[in-house]
Design a protein around this motif. Sequence first.
Motif, PDB file in Angstrom:
ATOM      1  N   LEU A 201       0.752  -1.283  -0.122  1.00  0.00           N
ATOM      2  CA  LEU A 201       0.033  -0.001  -0.066  1.00  0.00           C
ATOM      3  C   LEU A 201       0.861   1.172   0.125  1.00  0.00           C
ATOM      4  N   LEU A 202       1.952   1.290   0.977  1.00  0.00           N
ATOM      5  CA  LEU A 202       2.742   2.218   0.877  1.00  0.00           C
ATOM      6  C   LEU A 202       3.673   2.627  -0.712  1.00  0.00           C
ATOM      7  N   ALA A 203       3.720   1.615  -1.042  1.00  0.00           N
ATOM      8  CA  ALA A 203       4.210   1.778  -2.816  1.00  0.00           C
ATOM      9  C   ALA A 203       3.195   2.190  -3.587  1.00  0.00           C
ATOM     10  N   ALA A 204       1.976   1.649  -3.528  1.00  0.00           N
ATOM     11  CA  ALA A 204       1.277   2.107  -4.211  1.00  0.00           C
ATOM     12  C   ALA A 204       0.772   3.808  -4.042  1.00  0.00           C
ATOM     13  N   GLY A 205       0.742   4.218  -2.836  1.00  0.00           N
ATOM     14  CA  GLY A 205       0.713   5.462  -2.420  1.00  0.00           C
ATOM     15  C   GLY A 205       1.895   6.355  -2.919  1.00  0.00           C
ATOM     16  N   THR A 206       3.000   5.782  -2.887  1.00  0.00           N
ATOM     17  CA  THR A 206       4.390   6.439  -3.295  1.00  0.00           C
ATOM     18  C   THR A 206       4.164   6.689  -4.689  1.00  0.00           C
ATOM     19  N   LEU A 207       3.642   5.703  -5.559  1.00  0.00           N
ATOM     20  CA  LEU A 207       3.571   5.509  -6.930  1.00  0.00           C
ATOM     21  C   LEU A 207       2.428   6.934  -7.388  1.00  0.00           C
ATOM     22  N   ALA A 208       1.214   6.884  -6.521  1.00  0.00           N
ATOM     23  CA  ALA A 208       0.262   7.852  -6.614  1.00  0.00           C
ATOM     24  C   ALA A 208       1.246   9.560  -6.518  1.00  0.00           C
ATOM     25  N   GLY A 209       2.015   9.666  -5.481  1.00  0.00           N
ATOM     26  CA  GLY A 209       2.651  10.736  -5.439  1.00  0.00           C
ATOM     27  C   GLY A 209       3.723  11.250  -6.532  1.00  0.00           C
ATOM     28  N   HIS A 210       4.406  10.028  -6.839  1.00  0.00           N
ATOM     29  CA  HIS A 210       5.135  10.108  -7.857  1.00  0.00           C
ATOM     30  C   HIS A 210       4.696  10.588  -9.244  1.00  0.00           C
ATOM     31  N   LEU A 211       3.417  10.230  -9.400  1.00  0.00           N
ATOM     32  CA  LEU A 211       2.684  10.732 -10.980  1.00  0.00           C
ATOM     33  C   LEU A 211       2.284  11.742 -10.684  1.00  0.00           C
ATOM     34  N   LEU A 212       2.036  12.221  -9.525  1.00  0.00           N
ATOM     35  CA  LEU A 212       1.097  13.549  -9.266  1.00  0.00           C
ATOM     36  C   LEU A 212       2.242  14.933  -9.362  1.00  0.00           C
ATOM     37  N   ILE A 235      -3.265  23.530 -19.799  1.00  0.00           N
ATOM     38  CA  ILE A 235      -3.206  22.232 -19.682  1.00  0.00           C
ATOM     39  C   ILE A 235      -3.807  21.885 -18.399  1.00  0.00           C
ATOM     40  N   GLY A 236      -4.316  20.747 -18.386  1.00  0.00           N
ATOM     41  CA  GLY A 236      -5.213  20.463 -17.102  1.00  0.00           C
ATOM     42  C   GLY A 236      -3.996  19.821 -16.050  1.00  0.00           C
ATOM     43  N   MET A 237      -4.526  20.479 -14.814  1.00  0.00           N
ATOM     44  CA  MET A 237      -3.661  19.956 -13.709  1.00  0.00           C
ATOM     45  C   MET A 237      -4.310  18.503 -13.421  1.00  0.00           C
ATOM     46  N   PRO A 238      -3.234  17.536 -12.953  1.00  0.00           N
ATOM     47  CA  PRO A 238      -3.685  16.362 -12.665  1.00  0.00           C
ATOM     48  C   PRO A 238      -4.285  15.893 -11.413  1.00  0.00           C
ATOM     49  N   ILE A 239      -5.085  14.988 -11.252  1.00  0.00           N
ATOM     50  CA  ILE A 239      -5.878  14.503  -9.970  1.00  0.00           C
ATOM     51  C   ILE A 239      -5.762  13.095 -10.036  1.00  0.00           C
ATOM     52  N   GLY A 240      -5.386  12.778  -8.728  1.00  0.00           N
ATOM     53  CA  GLY A 240      -5.337  11.271  -8.469  1.00  0.00           C
ATOM     54  C   GLY A 240      -6.684  10.943  -7.670  1.00  0.00           C
ATOM     55  N   GLU A 241      -7.130   9.764  -8.120  1.00  0.00           N
ATOM     56  CA  GLU A 241      -8.153   9.313  -7.541  1.00  0.00           C
ATOM     57  C   GLU A 241      -7.828   8.001  -6.705  1.00  0.00           C
ATOM     58  N   SER A 266       2.698   6.472 -18.478  1.00  0.00           N
ATOM     59  CA  SER A 266       4.052   5.775 -18.567  1.00  0.00           C
ATOM     60  C   SER A 266       5.303   6.460 -18.529  1.00  0.00           C
ATOM     61  N   GLU A 267       5.264   7.540 -19.280  1.00  0.00           N
ATOM     62  CA  GLU A 267       6.542   8.575 -19.304  1.00  0.00           C
ATOM     63  C   GLU A 267       6.711   9.095 -17.953  1.00  0.00           C
ATOM     64  N   GLN A 268       5.480   9.541 -17.214  1.00  0.00           N
ATOM     65  CA  GLN A 268       6.169  10.157 -15.928  1.00  0.00           C
ATOM     66  C   GLN A 268       6.289   9.033 -15.144  1.00  0.00           C
ATOM     67  N   LEU A 269       5.836   8.017 -14.930  1.00  0.00           N
ATOM     68  CA  LEU A 269       6.007   6.883 -14.058  1.00  0.00           C
ATOM     69  C   LEU A 269       7.411   6.524 -13.995  1.00  0.00           C
ATOM     70  N   LEU A 270       8.174   6.384 -15.266  1.00  0.00           N
ATOM     71  CA  LEU A 270       9.531   5.891 -15.217  1.00  0.00           C
ATOM     72  C   LEU A 270      10.461   7.069 -15.152  1.00  0.00           C
ATOM     73  N   TYR A 271       9.928   8.214 -15.036  1.00  0.00           N
ATOM     74  CA  TYR A 271      10.706   9.378 -14.875  1.00  0.00           C
ATOM     75  C   TYR A 271      11.752   9.476 -13.750  1.00  0.00           C
ATOM     76  N   GLU A 272      12.905   9.343 -14.035  1.00  0.00           N
ATOM     77  CA  GLU A 272      14.123   9.547 -12.763  1.00  0.00           C
ATOM     78  C   GLU A 272      13.741   8.490 -11.933  1.00  0.00           C
ATOM     79  N   VAL A 273      13.403   7.231 -12.218  1.00  0.00           N
ATOM     80  CA  VAL A 273      13.562   6.285 -11.087  1.00  0.00           C
ATOM     81  C   VAL A 273      14.596   5.323 -11.052  1.00  0.00           C
ATOM     82  N   SER A 274      15.657   5.468 -12.113  1.00  0.00           N
ATOM     83  CA  SER A 274      16.743   4.617 -12.111  1.00  0.00           C
ATOM     84  C   SER A 274      16.328   3.106 -12.187  1.00  0.00           C
ATOM     85  N   ASP A 275      16.587   2.278 -11.081  1.00  0.00           N
ATOM     86  CA  ASP A 275      16.121   0.980 -11.112  1.00  0.00           C
ATOM     87  C   ASP A 275      14.679   1.012 -10.730  1.00  0.00           C
TER      88      ASP A 275
END
Length: 618
Positions: A201-212, A235-241, A266-275
């Motif tokens: 769950l913490l990883a899922a919440g981190t991913l939400a924050g990383h995308l936003l 341009i529209g600001m992002p919203i995470g549900e 996808s582009e934002q998800l892999l942005y600057e994550v290294s491994d």
Amino acid sequence: MGDIVRIGAATAFFNDSRMGIAQLLAKDEQLDYIIFDFLAESVMGGLGRSMANGTGQGFAADFVDGYILPHLQTLLDRGIRIVANAGGLNPSACAEALRRGAASAGLNVRIGVVEGDNLTAESATIIGLDTRDMFDNSSVLETVEGADQINSLVAYTGAFPIAAAIAAGADIVITGRAVDSAMALGPLIHEFGWGPDDFDLLAAGTLAGHLLECSAQVTGGTFTDWRDVPDWADIGMPIGECRADGGLVITKVEGTGGLVTIGTVSEQLLYEVSDPQRYYVADVTCDFTGVSLKQVGPDRVEVTGARGLGRTATYKASVTYDAGWRATALVPIIGLEAAAKARRLGHEMFARTNTMLRQSQLPPFTQTRCDIIGGGGEGPTTAICRLIADHPDQAGAQFLVREQSSGISHMSVGISLSLVASVRPVQRIAAFLIAKSSVSQTVMVEGESVPFTSVADAKGKEADAVAPAMPATPGDAEAGHTVPLIRLAWARSGDKGNLFNVAVIARRPEYLPYIAAALTPEIVGKHYGRLLCDGRTLPVDRYSVPGLSALNFVVGNSMDGGVLASTSLDPVAKGMAQLLLDFPITVSVACADSLVPTASPNGAVSTSDVHSQRISHP
């Protein structure tokens, strides 16, 4: 929205547009939180320098006056909570400035402050003989001992203190250098009661924050298929549900520009994550290799599959320091053979100023660079001669700034007044790991101390994680076509210290084997070495991300010392992916024939923009 928490993101960096919060409030009636990301390593150094020289208080002052106070009444009326790392090196001062502004407007606001990550005053005891740079293993102590001054030393802290401040009734939570994604994870921990060992769950919440946290980058800003993105101006600001089970849908404010697609996310998800299998943040080690995306409606992408592998006992720490001075000048040259004149101007100007330094018994420049921008083609054109020179002393750097103006009468015909001529300190960055037990954080809400969950222990089964295999080599590409990579993939890049990341995401899963066969680590290292480093092959790590049909490349020793030390035209590596998109990829005839001929909903480019070339193999 019931069990859904809706989080809007208003900024991606220091001095980002003020339109974000105004748009979110004007066009969305169901927000629970708005988050702000202001900080980066370079910003921390700038804030530290301004505190040291008495020109600043160490926080993002515009957060108070420009972003929050004009909208504070609306935020309070609608019960929308704010989480922001605008506190920089001095969250308490930021909170006090906001409190004064609110009082002047007759408003009562409860402000939470999370502190303890600023370790600048303790740098002499924290940085020791065994402190090694986390990227190149060099001695951090030797590095900073040669510095002119240390500007900042901060630890990247986590989300549980933020959650505690919200639970204590804070309307606005101000942090220092908390992890960017913690701005969203903190509210989700509070809302859903996630515990420190709920790693998935913490990883899922981190991913939400990383995308936003990069705001419009996930809604079409900086997207490969830029022609497909409507209305940059609005341009529209992002919203995470976000849901309690870790479920997430990324969307945007209705009736705005931009777009949310599998490609943009996808582009934002892999942005600057290294491994991507070991994305380390303060609260959890994230595995994003199995994340999958689904387009569930117009401008709606569902995100699932993040895993948590545990947690480390260390924080990432970052020290910024000044070492030397940099002179910069941009000189326009107009007329015939403008580029050739600009190139000679650079050579002659460096020769002149180095002679003047020698005559003044000053050391020579430690490095120089001349970039020629434009000036090609037939007939009269305009070129920009970009001159950069580093010197240990401010007086030495000033020689170039003063002397460059003489070119208008001493050197080439067509030289005009310089566009920029300045001297500034050269700021450098080093990163290392620090034990969480050595960082003491506090949470205060309106003067009252608030207890919070501490996650200093190390837990999990990271060692059991198996790296995903690379795609199998295709067997049907011996007599096919070559097509530029952009026909097959989206790509995104960004800097991290002295390296940069390039994510390459196949537009369709069946394209990935061809991409992987062509883009080996050695080939990518040679490609960027040829473009950036006079032919030197750069070290490259390549990671497989099967959930996204993607590869992530980490290109080392490539950024000329980091964002503010780099002499490059692209010190933040935003353009590095663009330098790969025309790379020829060999595909089968059947694959080439299947390429989408016109723009499609998933963002594929048209064949009128990028053409394939038939090849034959011996």
